[in-house]
Design a protein around this motif. Structure first.
Motif, PDB file in Angstrom:
ATOM      1  N   ARG A   1      38.300  40.774  28.324  1.00 19.40           N
ATOM      2  CA  ARG A   1      37.359  39.831  28.953  1.00 19.40           C
ATOM      3  C   ARG A   1      37.855  38.582  28.935  1.00 19.40           C
ATOM      4  N   THR A   2      38.241  38.236  27.341  1.00 17.77           N
ATOM      5  CA  THR A   2      38.892  36.969  27.244  1.00 17.77           C
ATOM      6  C   THR A   2      40.119  36.555  27.988  1.00 17.77           C
ATOM      7  N   ILE A   3      40.942  37.464  28.070  1.00 23.87           N
ATOM      8  CA  ILE A   3      42.287  37.270  28.616  1.00 23.87           C
ATOM      9  C   ILE A   3      42.009  37.022  30.196  1.00 23.87           C
ATOM     10  N   TYR A   4      41.246  38.039  30.789  1.00 22.31           N
ATOM     11  CA  TYR A   4      41.181  38.045  32.221  1.00 22.31           C
ATOM     12  C   TYR A   4      40.388  36.719  32.932  1.00 22.31           C
ATOM     13  N   LEU A   5      39.433  36.227  31.769  1.00 21.23           N
ATOM     14  CA  LEU A   5      38.651  34.945  31.912  1.00 21.23           C
ATOM     15  C   LEU A   5      39.351  33.570  31.893  1.00 21.23           C
ATOM     16  N   LEU A   6      40.377  33.842  30.789  1.00 20.72           N
ATOM     17  CA  LEU A   6      41.301  32.707  30.436  1.00 20.72           C
ATOM     18  C   LEU A   6      41.859  31.674  31.508  1.00 20.72           C
ATOM     19  N   PRO A   7      42.410  32.478  32.513  1.00 14.58           N
ATOM     20  CA  PRO A   7      43.102  31.619  33.659  1.00 14.58           C
ATOM     21  C   PRO A   7      42.013  30.718  34.327  1.00 14.58           C
ATOM     22  N   MET A   8      40.972  30.847  34.349  1.00 14.46           N
ATOM     23  CA  MET A   8      39.651  30.061  35.023  1.00 14.46           C
ATOM     24  C   MET A   8      39.798  28.680  34.390  1.00 14.46           C
ATOM     25  N   SER A   9      40.056  28.688  32.948  1.00 15.28           N
ATOM     26  CA  SER A   9      40.119  27.488  32.134  1.00 15.28           C
ATOM     27  C   SER A   9      41.180  26.599  32.498  1.00 15.28           C
ATOM     28  N   LEU A  10      41.967  26.815  32.992  1.00 15.83           N
ATOM     29  CA  LEU A  10      43.318  26.157  33.628  1.00 15.83           C
ATOM     30  C   LEU A  10      42.971  25.314  34.699  1.00 15.83           C
ATOM     31  N   SER A  11      43.523  24.100  34.672  1.00 14.24           N
ATOM     32  CA  SER A  11      43.498  23.124  35.910  1.00 14.24           C
ATOM     33  C   SER A  11      44.399  23.806  37.228  1.00 14.24           C
TER      34      SER A  11
ATOM     35  N   MET B   1      34.696  38.845  37.847  1.00 15.44           N
ATOM     36  CA  MET B   1      34.430  39.866  36.785  1.00 15.44           C
ATOM     37  C   MET B   1      33.421  39.546  35.933  1.00 15.44           C
ATOM     38  N   VAL B   2      33.225  38.313  35.509  1.00 11.75           N
ATOM     39  CA  VAL B   2      31.947  38.046  34.541  1.00 11.75           C
ATOM     40  C   VAL B   2      30.817  38.076  35.290  1.00 11.75           C
ATOM     41  N   VAL B   3      30.697  37.812  36.613  1.00  5.02           N
ATOM     42  CA  VAL B   3      29.308  37.682  37.382  1.00  5.02           C
ATOM     43  C   VAL B   3      28.996  39.150  37.759  1.00  5.02           C
ATOM     44  N   TYR B   4      30.056  39.933  38.138  1.00  8.64           N
ATOM     45  CA  TYR B   4      30.017  41.318  38.533  1.00  8.64           C
ATOM     46  C   TYR B   4      29.430  42.073  37.081  1.00  8.64           C
ATOM     47  N   LEU B   5      30.067  41.851  35.944  1.00  5.13           N
ATOM     48  CA  LEU B   5      29.731  42.434  34.695  1.00  5.13           C
ATOM     49  C   LEU B   5      28.232  42.038  34.184  1.00  5.13           C
ATOM     50  N   ALA B   6      27.859  40.933  34.359  1.00  2.78           N
ATOM     51  CA  ALA B   6      26.392  40.552  34.291  1.00  2.78           C
ATOM     52  C   ALA B   6      25.586  41.520  35.046  1.00  2.78           C
TER      53      ALA B   6
ATOM     54  N   LEU C   1      35.613  43.161  40.848  1.00  2.00           N
ATOM     55  CA  LEU C   1      34.651  44.136  40.730  1.00  2.00           C
ATOM     56  C   LEU C   1      35.219  45.377  40.101  1.00  2.00           C
ATOM     57  N   ILE C   2      36.454  45.638  40.336  1.00  2.00           N
ATOM     58  CA  ILE C   2      37.270  46.439  39.681  1.00  2.00           C
ATOM     59  C   ILE C   2      37.312  46.391  38.267  1.00  2.00           C
ATOM     60  N   LEU C   3      37.848  45.204  37.748  1.00  2.00           N
ATOM     61  CA  LEU C   3      37.781  44.815  36.406  1.00  2.00           C
ATOM     62  C   LEU C   3      36.569  44.812  35.708  1.00  2.00           C
ATOM     63  N   ALA C   4      35.453  44.406  36.358  1.00  2.00           N
ATOM     64  CA  ALA C   4      33.977  44.736  35.685  1.00  2.00           C
ATOM     65  C   ALA C   4      33.710  46.165  35.541  1.00  2.00           C
ATOM     66  N   ILE C   5      34.077  47.049  36.576  1.00  2.00           N
ATOM     67  CA  ILE C   5      33.800  48.518  36.438  1.00  2.00           C
ATOM     68  C   ILE C   5      34.549  48.930  35.109  1.00  2.00           C
ATOM     69  N   LEU C   6      35.782  48.679  35.081  1.00  2.00           N
ATOM     70  CA  LEU C   6      36.641  49.077  34.104  1.00  2.00           C
ATOM     71  C   LEU C   6      36.136  48.749  32.841  1.00  2.00           C
TER      72      LEU C   6
END
Length: 354
Positions: free
Chosen positions: A167-177, A234-239, A150-155
């Motif tokens: 946004r890409t940097i914050y979301l990138l770790p989720m693509s890792l196994s 962050m992506v969900v809250y940003l949407a 939520l904090i990241l999405a607000i910023l």
């Protein structure tokens, strides 16, 4: 009966609807007799069973929708496969949990079913500790990830520069196994050369055995999982933030609300749907933390203080060969998953989203 097959044929063949209209028109012309009478529908279909099937089909359509029967040829096969290989496996696992099956000596004996494995679990201190750790992991991981997201999405929503890059940097770790993430944090938590100890060493603290101290090891695991999935939140809250009209922000500013009060009293309450959806997904990810813990130590036994139900289930089944006991723990995990997903499905159904 012919009407039913004609409806199924129309669902499969796009051009069959036009053919049916032509046949219907021709049938109406043929229905006029030369002596001035009219051919009765029942007189053309001597099979009385056809009328019963048509009435049955009409009743099903009225109860379940006009396209229920036509669409059945598309959803029945995957429904049967899902029922056999998923829910059938769950039922079979539950039956095994009611036996005393161990090792591979004989097949499970289904003649004497009882709940001995469940009473054994309640009396097992290892199971109780794993259940408590699982609950702590789910709650702390979900709440912490939602807060960071939520904090990241607000910023990001406030129009900072290089928004897409962040946004890409914050979301990138989720693509890792989980395997890659575990090896990454195993290096960070290294006692001698890890980045974590080097950072806290700058302020005169440490070194700390992040994975060897059973008091903090679970929180170290939770922090690593938060790092991986905070980008998803962050992506969900940003949407959700982008879906809020600008008039709401302007109205709050006109009323003299500060930025903190505007978000706390006006904006965040409108993110209820995003919060519930993200929380359910994060809890499911938390229940699947076995991959992370297994990769962290390279075995079925996680660090002391970080044992959860998933790791204990696999250890009992595959290391100790206590299949019935492992199956009972699996059923407990399945019940926990239902406890998370069930209310969410009811919530979505009441909102007419299902």
């Amino acid at each position: 009966m012919s009407n039913f097959y004609q409806r199924v044929r129309r669902a499969i063949t796009p051009g069959s609807a036009d053919d049916q209209r032509v046949n219907d028109a021709g049938g109406e012309r043929d229905a006029v007799r030369t002596d001035g009478g009219v051919v009765n529908e029942d007189s053309r279909s001597p099979d009385s069973e056809s009328g019963s099937l048509d009435r049955l089909a009409a009743g099903i359509d009225g109860l379940l929708g006009s396209d229920f029967l036509e669409s059945s040829i598309f959803w029945v096969p995957p429904f049967l496969l899902m029922g056999l290989f998923v829910y059938g496996a769950v039922i079979w696992n539950f039956l095994i949990s009611l036996t005393d099956y161990q090792r591979f000596a004989n097949a499970p004996d289904y003649s004497n079913l009882d709940f001995e494995m469940y009473t054994r679990a309640l009396a097992d201190s290892g199971f109780i500790d794993a259940a408590v750790n699982t609950f702590i992991l789910l709650v702390a991981f979900t709440a912490g990830t939602l807060a960071v997201g939520l904090i990241l999405a607000i910023l990001i929503d406030r129009g900072i520069r290089f928004e897409n890059s962040f946004r890409t940097i914050y979301l990138l770790p989720m693509s890792l196994s989980f395997v890659v993430t575990a090896q990454f944090w195993l290096w960070i938590y290294n006692y001698n050369n890890g980045i974590a100890n080097r950072v806290i060493g700058l302020v005169g603290v440490g070194p700390i055995s992040w994975l060897g101290n059973q008091t903090i090891v679970l929180w170290a695991v939770i922090f690593a999982l938060m790092w991986q999935f905070s980008g998803y939140a962050m992506v969900v809250y940003l949407a959700g933030l982008r879906a809020i009209p600008d008039e709401h922000y302007e109205a709050a500013k006109v009323d003299g609300a500060s930025t903190l009060k505007m978000y706390w009293r006006v904006i965040i309450p409108q993110l209820k749907g995003a919060t519930i959806s993200a929380a359910v997904v994060l809890m499911v990810f938390g229940m699947k933390a076995f991959d992370f813990l297994y990769s962290l130590v390279g075995g079925y036994r996680p660090p002391n203080g970080a044992d959860i139900l998933a790791t204990k289930m696999v250890r009992e089944a595959y290391a100790n060969l206590n299949w019935a006991y492992g199956a009972a723990i699996a059923i407990v995990l399945f019940a926990m998953a239902l406890g998370v997903i069930g209310p969410y499905l009811v919530y979505e159904y009441r909102r007419n989203n299902l």
